[in-house]
Design an enzyme around this catalytic site. Structure first.
Site, PDB file in Angstrom:
ATOM      1  N   SER A 103       0.868  -1.203  -0.013  1.00  0.00           N
ATOM      2  CA  SER A 103       0.041  -0.003   0.100  1.00  0.00           C
ATOM      3  C   SER A 103       0.961   1.251   0.069  1.00  0.00           C
ATOM      4  CB  SER A 103      -1.138  -0.011   1.354  1.00  0.00           C
ATOM      5  OG  SER A 103      -1.973   0.971   1.246  1.00  0.00           O
ATOM      6  N   ASN A 104       0.252   2.277   0.552  1.00  0.00           N
ATOM      7  CA  ASN A 104       1.095   3.551   0.503  1.00  0.00           C
ATOM      8  C   ASN A 104       0.866   4.459   1.906  1.00  0.00           C
ATOM      9  OD1 ASN A 104      -1.201   5.218  -0.280  1.00  0.00           O
ATOM     10  ND2 ASN A 104      -1.004   4.026  -1.986  1.00  0.00           N
TER      11      ASN A 104
END
Ligand code: CTP
Length: 404
Positions: free
Chosen positions: A208-209
């Site tokens: 993810s981020n």
């Protein structure tokens, strides 16, 4: 957004009356003028002095008060109000309003006002579920009162069930929604995406981020408060669902793409604030990958470019997270993805962007006009962006508010 608004806060005799102080405080902080009317039962639970101090205004507690600044109080209060909010509302006040009884200041004011009335019930579960109360609430709904359903949880009686005064954030959100009904996005359907998608590696791990989703949630709330019908498609975040917004929760980029494509045929604008993961593992392991001595190499593939590929008769707004050549890169994305606007931010700045409450953005339009805004709260950024979106959308023949 609540400055220049006059709000009547009606408080009735529920154990949740103390929460009205916080409601009043938040309304004042948002810039509203708050006139409090308390029933005689309410003053058994919380002192008018508290509300007087918070609002800086006289508090009405009885029918005839010669010392009051209001002439023919219920009429002048009712006339000046942009909205009447009764929180907490007991079974008794609900019954009196449904029957049109006018034996106290609050009932008289509600009967006399043309402003919208919002009711937040709070009472014991059996009282709330009683058909008499439910019938009364239905009657009020049919007369266009807005009812904010109580929450389910622990009640003063020690029992669990529906009847708790709903979350204060939802009460404030509903007030904003009602007051914004005639705004510049009235009659429009705005689709907002938020958060960082999660691309699973195995049942416990994902790629993810650092997106928190704050910008997207601020956009959804701001669009609601300008009168729009709002759909928020959100990747996992830590935020509660905003009241008055249709929320669809997704995990991966592929799920987000599918949901965006399902909703865009009905939308007037898509504001893509989500940080879509650009890569995902080519395979997701069914079982948890065990730790090995030799390290682990993951094979990744590109996720679909949602914004770049979605087609239809709606306005597209993108975000660009850049660490260099901000304007140049953003302009390129605007062109490539066929956008009306792009909102670019420098992710190397420590005071803005991911997770922060503020953002310093540059908004670029299709004609190449570059508007570099100073650091401001994400909610204000959201309003700037939506103000530009509203100008790009065709004006409705009549500004009919969306149904609540
Ligand atoms: N976006 C999208 N689908 C993707 C990636 C991005 O819809 N798979 C959208 C984002 O929501 C954003 C815009 O495209 O509104 C730009 O996203 P950004 O991450 O800045 O750009 P990318 O196109 O991913 O390019 P790069 O990461 O190379 O800068």
């Amino acid at each position: 957004m609540l400055s220049n608004k006059t709000i009547i806060l009606g408080i009735t005799g529920s154990i949740a009356a103390y929460k009205a102080a916080e409601i009043a405080s938040q309304l004042i902080q948002a810039g509203a003028k708050v006139n409090v009317i308390m029933t005689k039962e309410a003053i058994e639970f919380i002192s008018p002095v508290t509300l007087r101090a918070i609002t800086g205004r006289p508090v009405v507690t009885k029918m005839f008060d010669l010392a009051s600044e209001f002439s023919i109080e219920h009429i002048s209060l009712a006339k000046a109000a942009d909205i009447v909010v009764i929180a907490p509302a007991t079974a008794n006040i609900i019954a009196k309003l449904a029957a049109g009884i006018a034996d106290d200041m609050l009932c008289c004011t509600v009967l006399a006002t043309k402003a919208p009335v919002l009711i937040a019930p709070a009472m014991e579960t059996n009282m709330y579920n009683n058909p008499a109360t439910q019938d009364n609430l239905s009657k009020l709904k049919a007369r266009n009162f807005m009812i904010i359903a109580p929450a389910t949880g622990r009640l003063a009686s020690g029992k669990e069930g529906p009847g708790r005064l709903t979350d204060i954030t939802d009460i404030i959100g509903s007030i904003r929604q009602v007051l914004g009904r005639g705004g510049d996005l009235a009659g429009k359907h705005i689709l907002v995406t938020a958060g960082g998608t999660q691309e699973p590696i195995d049942p416990v791990r994902y790629i993810s981020n650092r997106s928190s989703g704050k910008m997207g949630y601020a956009l959804a709330e701001a669009a609601r408060d300008r009168g729009a019908k709002v759909t928020l498609i959100t990747a996992p975040t830590s935020f509660p669902e905003p009241v008055g917004v249709d929320v669809v929760k997704v995990g991966t980029a592929q799920e987000m793409r599918q949901t965006v494509e399902n909703v865009t045929p009905q939308a007037d604008a898509l504001v893509m604030a989500a940080a879509v993961a650009d890569y995902r593992p080519t395979k997701t392991a069914k079982d948890k990958i065990k730790k090995g001595e030799a390290g682990l190499t993951l094979e990744l593939e590109c996720t679909p470019d949602i914004l770049g590929n979605v087609k239809g008769n709606f306005i597209k707004v993108g975000f660009a997270a850049e660490s260099s050549n901000l304007v140049e890169n953003a302009k390129q994305k605007l062109k490539q993805k066929g956008l009306a606007l792009i909102v670019a931010n420098d992710i190397t700045a420590t005071d803005s962007g991911f997770g922060a409450d503020s953002n310093r953005v540059t908004i670029i339009d299709r004609e190449g006009k570059v508007d570099s805004l100073p650091l401001m709260p994400k909610r204000e950024v959201a309003d700037k962006v939506l103000g530009m979106v509203a100008k790009l959308l065709p004006k409705p023949k009549s500004r009919r508010p969306n149904k609540l």
